[in-house]
Scaffold this active site. Sequence first.
Site, short mmCIF file in Angstrom:
data_model
loop_
_atom_site.label_atom_id
_atom_site.label_comp_id
_atom_site.label_asym_id
_atom_site.label_seq_id
_atom_site.Cartn_x
_atom_site.Cartn_y
_atom_site.Cartn_z
N SER A 1 -5.10 3.62 8.12
CA SER A 1 -5.79 2.41 8.59
C SER A 1 -7.00 1.99 7.78
CB SER A 1 -6.18 2.51 10.08
OG SER A 1 -5.04 2.41 10.90
N THR A 2 -7.35 2.74 6.73
CA THR A 2 -8.58 2.42 5.99
C THR A 2 -8.35 1.46 4.83
OG1 THR A 2 -8.37 4.34 4.53
CG2 THR A 2 -9.62 4.64 6.58
N GLY A 3 -7.13 1.05 4.60
CA GLY A 3 -6.84 0.08 3.54
C GLY A 3 -6.83 -1.32 4.10
N VAL A 4 -5.66 -1.97 4.05
CA VAL A 4 -5.56 -3.36 4.49
C VAL A 4 -5.82 -3.53 5.99
CG1 VAL A 4 -4.04 -4.08 2.62
CG2 VAL A 4 -3.05 -3.28 4.75
N TYR A 5 -5.74 -2.44 6.76
CA TYR A 5 -6.02 -2.53 8.20
C TYR A 5 -7.52 -2.51 8.50
CZ TYR A 5 -1.06 -2.16 9.49
OH TYR A 5 0.28 -2.38 9.66
N ASP B 1 2.74 2.44 2.32
CA ASP B 1 4.08 2.19 2.86
C ASP B 1 5.03 1.73 1.75
OD1 ASP B 1 6.06 1.94 4.84
OD2 ASP B 1 5.38 -0.04 5.47
N GLY C 1 0.80 -1.22 0.00
CA GLY C 1 0.00 0.00 0.00
C GLY C 1 0.83 1.27 0.00
#
Length: 174
Positions: free
Chosen positions: A125-129, A37, A35
């Site tokens: 935090s709204t993607g893979v988290y 990162d 993502g």
Amino acid sequence: MTTRPTIVLVRGDITEQHADVLVNAANSSLLGGGGVDGAIHRRGGPEILSACRDLRASHYGKGLPTGQAVATTAGRLHARHVVHTVGPVWSPTQDRSALLASCYEESLRVAAELGARTVAFPALSTGVYGWPLDDGARIAVRSVRAAARPPVTEVRFVLFDEEAYARFDEALAA
């Protein structure tokens, strides 16, 4: 009374932004990932990874704790610094919203200490988290409004798609 920074919404890729600070949705290892990162590490080049390795070898041997933030060089990005923050994984059974708010607050604290005027955030935090986008947007906007301090004059939310843009636009209007 201090003046609140301007909050701007941008649809696009955070790695293409020109700002004093780009905020990275890092994982606790600080050594890159997927993502945002991964994109920041790829576009920023080996200087960012080297700085993150130095942090791991000194202050963050066990990794960066969730909700905290730390700065490195921006490498080849159009920024002076990258501020890395580790967002919480969303849980349907545990309220972790204070940790998500802390990511924005701590990132802004570090940015202000660096003398940054412009700060660009992804939707942490709204993607893979898995954090629900509407709630993540609400927490982001509320936290930035409460925590931004001089010399920060502009906070930019760089949102990857139309849905994220729409949810942040709604949170900003609320």
